[in-house]
Motif scaffolding. Structure first.
Motif, PDB file in Angstrom:
ATOM      1  N   PRO A   1       0.798  -1.234   0.000  1.00 27.11           N
ATOM      2  CA  PRO A   1       0.000   0.000   0.000  1.00 27.11           C
ATOM      3  C   PRO A   1       0.828   1.281   0.000  1.00 27.11           C
ATOM      4  CG  PRO A   1       0.196  -0.821   2.230  1.00 27.11           C
ATOM      5  CD  PRO A   1       0.942  -1.805   1.362  1.00 27.11           C
ATOM      6  N   PHE A   2       2.168   1.165  -0.089  1.00 20.84           N
ATOM      7  CA  PHE A   2       2.996   2.367  -0.086  1.00 20.84           C
ATOM      8  C   PHE A   2       2.730   3.213  -1.326  1.00 20.84           C
ATOM      9  CE2 PHE A   2       5.266  -0.459   2.761  1.00 20.84           C
ATOM     10  CZ  PHE A   2       5.710   0.393   3.761  1.00 20.84           C
ATOM     11  N   ASN A   3       2.815   2.594  -2.491  1.00 19.84           N
ATOM     12  CA  ASN A   3       2.574   3.305  -3.745  1.00 19.84           C
ATOM     13  C   ASN A   3       2.135   2.310  -4.807  1.00 19.84           C
ATOM     14  OD1 ASN A   3       5.204   2.506  -5.393  1.00 19.84           O
ATOM     15  ND2 ASN A   3       5.888   3.078  -3.319  1.00 19.84           N
ATOM     16  N   PHE A   4       1.185   2.712  -5.632  1.00 20.82           N
ATOM     17  CA  PHE A   4       0.701   1.862  -6.718  1.00 20.82           C
ATOM     18  C   PHE A   4      -0.015   2.738  -7.737  1.00 20.82           C
ATOM     19  CE2 PHE A   4      -2.501   1.939  -3.379  1.00 20.82           C
ATOM     20  CZ  PHE A   4      -3.691   2.160  -4.051  1.00 20.82           C
ATOM     21  N   ILE A   5      -0.307   2.157  -8.892  1.00 22.80           N
ATOM     22  CA  ILE A   5      -1.055   2.861  -9.928  1.00 22.80           C
ATOM     23  C   ILE A   5      -2.504   2.404  -9.860  1.00 22.80           C
ATOM     24  CG2 ILE A   5      -1.248   3.367 -12.384  1.00 22.80           C
ATOM     25  CD1 ILE A   5       1.327   4.387 -11.059  1.00 22.80           C
ATOM     26  N   ASN A   6      -3.430   3.354  -9.691  1.00 19.64           N
ATOM     27  CA  ASN A   6      -4.839   2.991  -9.555  1.00 19.64           C
ATOM     28  C   ASN A   6      -5.507   2.803 -10.918  1.00 19.64           C
ATOM     29  OD1 ASN A   6      -5.435   5.582 -10.524  1.00 19.64           O
ATOM     30  ND2 ASN A   6      -5.779   6.433  -8.491  1.00 19.64           N
TER      31      ASN A   6
ATOM     32  N   THR B   1      -1.374  13.753  12.247  1.00 20.49           N
ATOM     33  CA  THR B   1      -1.889  13.397  10.923  1.00 20.49           C
ATOM     34  C   THR B   1      -1.076  12.274  10.278  1.00 20.49           C
ATOM     35  OG1 THR B   1      -0.620  15.238   9.985  1.00 20.49           O
ATOM     36  CG2 THR B   1      -2.956  15.623  10.439  1.00 20.49           C
ATOM     37  N   LEU B   2       0.216  12.191  10.585  1.00 20.45           N
ATOM     38  CA  LEU B   2       1.013  11.095  10.034  1.00 20.45           C
ATOM     39  C   LEU B   2       0.549   9.765  10.614  1.00 20.45           C
ATOM     40  CD1 LEU B   2       3.243  10.021   8.279  1.00 20.45           C
ATOM     41  CD2 LEU B   2       4.901  10.609  10.055  1.00 20.45           C
ATOM     42  N   ASN B   3       0.307   9.714  11.904  1.00 18.54           N
ATOM     43  CA  ASN B   3      -0.203   8.482  12.514  1.00 18.54           C
ATOM     44  C   ASN B   3      -1.544   8.075  11.917  1.00 18.54           C
ATOM     45  OD1 ASN B   3       1.951   7.986  14.195  1.00 18.54           O
ATOM     46  ND2 ASN B   3       1.029   8.909  16.008  1.00 18.54           N
ATOM     47  N   ALA B   4      -2.386   9.068  11.612  1.00 19.00           N
ATOM     48  CA  ALA B   4      -3.690   8.771  11.014  1.00 19.00           C
ATOM     49  C   ALA B   4      -3.517   8.115   9.644  1.00 19.00           C
ATOM     50  CB  ALA B   4      -4.523  10.047  10.898  1.00 19.00           C
ATOM     51  N   LEU B   5      -2.567   8.586   8.852  1.00 15.59           N
ATOM     52  CA  LEU B   5      -2.314   7.985   7.540  1.00 15.59           C
ATOM     53  C   LEU B   5      -1.733   6.584   7.675  1.00 15.59           C
ATOM     54  CD1 LEU B   5      -0.807  10.794   5.256  1.00 15.59           C
ATOM     55  CD2 LEU B   5      -3.066   9.747   5.146  1.00 15.59           C
ATOM     56  N   ILE B   6      -0.820   6.407   8.628  1.00 13.52           N
ATOM     57  CA  ILE B   6      -0.227   5.082   8.856  1.00 13.52           C
ATOM     58  C   ILE B   6      -1.310   4.073   9.222  1.00 13.52           C
ATOM     59  CG2 ILE B   6       1.254   3.779  10.451  1.00 13.52           C
ATOM     60  CD1 ILE B   6       3.105   6.256  10.493  1.00 13.52           C
ATOM     61  N   THR B   7      -2.243   4.498  10.067  1.00 15.24           N
ATOM     62  CA  THR B   7      -3.342   3.616  10.465  1.00 15.24           C
ATOM     63  C   THR B   7      -4.288   3.347   9.298  1.00 15.24           C
ATOM     64  OG1 THR B   7      -3.240   4.437  12.743  1.00 15.24           O
ATOM     65  CG2 THR B   7      -5.284   3.371  12.050  1.00 15.24           C
ATOM     66  N   LYS B   8      -4.602   4.370   8.537  1.00 12.12           N
ATOM     67  CA  LYS B   8      -5.512   4.217   7.397  1.00 12.12           C
ATOM     68  C   LYS B   8      -4.988   3.208   6.381  1.00 12.12           C
ATOM     69  CE  LYS B   8      -7.256   6.747   3.355  1.00 12.12           C
ATOM     70  NZ  LYS B   8      -7.366   8.064   2.677  1.00 12.12           N
ATOM     71  N   TRP B   9      -3.695   3.288   6.079  1.00  9.31           N
ATOM     72  CA  TRP B   9      -3.114   2.433   5.051  1.00  9.31           C
ATOM     73  C   TRP B   9      -2.481   1.161   5.623  1.00  9.31           C
ATOM     74  CZ3 TRP B   9      -4.133   3.041   0.067  1.00  9.31           C
ATOM     75  CH2 TRP B   9      -4.584   4.291  -0.363  1.00  9.31           C
ATOM     76  N   GLU B  10      -2.591   0.954   6.952  1.00  9.20           N
ATOM     77  CA  GLU B  10      -2.104  -0.250   7.610  1.00  9.20           C
ATOM     78  C   GLU B  10      -0.625  -0.494   7.297  1.00  9.20           C
ATOM     79  OE1 GLU B  10      -4.772  -3.371   6.489  1.00  9.20           O
ATOM     80  OE2 GLU B  10      -6.406  -2.613   7.732  1.00  9.20           O
ATOM     81  N   ILE B  11       0.173   0.554   7.486  1.00 11.71           N
ATOM     82  CA  ILE B  11       1.600   0.502   7.165  1.00 11.71           C
ATOM     83  C   ILE B  11       2.402  -0.189   8.271  1.00 11.71           C
ATOM     84  CG2 ILE B  11       3.651   1.916   6.764  1.00 11.71           C
ATOM     85  CD1 ILE B  11       1.745   1.699   4.386  1.00 11.71           C
ATOM     86  N   GLY B  12       2.030   0.023   9.519  1.00 11.85           N
ATOM     87  CA  GLY B  12       2.786  -0.564  10.617  1.00 11.85           C
ATOM     88  C   GLY B  12       2.556   0.200  11.896  1.00 11.85           C
ATOM     89  N   GLU B  13       3.562   0.232  12.746  1.00  8.01           N
ATOM     90  CA  GLU B  13       3.431   0.909  14.039  1.00  8.01           C
ATOM     91  C   GLU B  13       3.392   2.417  13.858  1.00  8.01           C
ATOM     92  OE1 GLU B  13       3.066  -0.509  17.017  1.00  8.01           O
ATOM     93  OE2 GLU B  13       3.052  -2.494  16.087  1.00  8.01           O
ATOM     94  N   THR B  14       2.567   3.067  14.679  1.00  8.25           N
ATOM     95  CA  THR B  14       2.511   4.522  14.643  1.00  8.25           C
ATOM     96  C   THR B  14       3.621   5.119  15.512  1.00  8.25           C
ATOM     97  OG1 THR B  14       0.916   4.480  16.466  1.00  8.25           O
ATOM     98  CG2 THR B  14       0.024   4.596  14.227  1.00  8.25           C
TER      99      THR B  14
END
Length: 241
Positions: A36-41, A227-240
């Motif tokens: 989910p880091f980067n992709f083409i939609n 806001t960075l933690n909110a994005l990390i949680t939204k995209w399920e990147i890892g630990e906030t």
């Protein structure tokens, strides 16, 4: 070798000077192939955690930005040569990379890497065959294990290598592998998670200290206001943070 290093340094200085003189558009370089880091939609546009993050960072830094895609194996050389001004592509901060380019502070915590294999497979960590994307911290880790490393240009090819029996497992960021494992019942995680690298940051030319400072300040402001933690949680990147 010395001539090559001098030439590369001079090219980086010229590329950085070009941005400094114009201060018009900052070209954000990404791979576009590592969800989910980067992709083409479906609309053919760069999407994902780093697209949303990068747009917000540019707004906070009061910069006009445009997105450029580049294959992973040449993403650092093409930054240095001036094809774009930043790398924002799930790139972990390492000492080896820091010798060639500069990094902002990390915008993710060190994310666990994991092995994905066919369901029920038992991995031979020393004698097995493992796939990884070329030029990644995971590829370096496998090489240091003493196991057989099979490298591929794209992350999708590493998954295909496991499915077709070319490799026993793939090692990659768990955030990338998790949705694949959830969608394919024939694939499952095997072995223990591994922490490699120092988190993900933006890469910039060493000559672009001013631009790095702008993005550093923007990242810090996003950490400070949550806001960075909110994005990390939204995209399920890892630990906030």
């Amino acid at each position: 070798m010395k001539k090559l290093m001098i030439g590369t340094a001079a090219l980086a200085m010229l590329a950085g000077a070009a941005w400094a003189e114009s201060h018009s558009v900052v070209r954000m370089g990404t791979e576009g192939a590592y969800a989910p880091f980067n992709f083409i939609n479906d609309a053919g546009e760069v999407d994902g955690f780093e697209r949303e993050l990068g747009d917000e960072l540019c707004a906070r830094a009061e910069l006009t930005c445009e997105w450029v895609t580049n294959e992973w194996d040449s993403i650092i050389p093409n930054l240095v040569s001036g094809n774009y001004d930043t790398i924002i592509a799930g790139m972990s901060i390492t000492d080896e990379r820091d010798e060639v380019i500069d990094f902002t502070q990390n915008y993710t915590q060190p994310d666990p890497s994991a092995f994905l294999a066919m369901e029920g497979a038992e991995l031979d960590m020393e004698g097995g065959i493992f796939a990884a994307q070329a030029g990644t911290i995971q590829a370096s880790y496998i090489a240091e294990m003493g196991a057989t490393l099979v490298e591929f240009a794209t992350p999708d090819e590493t998954i295909a290598a496991v499915r077709n029996g070319e490799a026993d497992a793939v090692l990659a960021d768990k955030a990338f592998l998790l949705p694949i494992a959830e969608e394919d019942a024939e694939l499952a995680f095997a072995g223990d998670d591994i922490l490699i690298g120092g988190g993900v940051g933006m890469g910039l030319r060493e000559s672009d200290a001013e631009l790095r400072g702008k993005f550093d300040a923007a990242i810090q402001s996003m950490k400070d206001d949550g806001t960075l933690n909110a994005l990390i949680t939204k995209w399920e990147i890892g630990e906030t943070f």
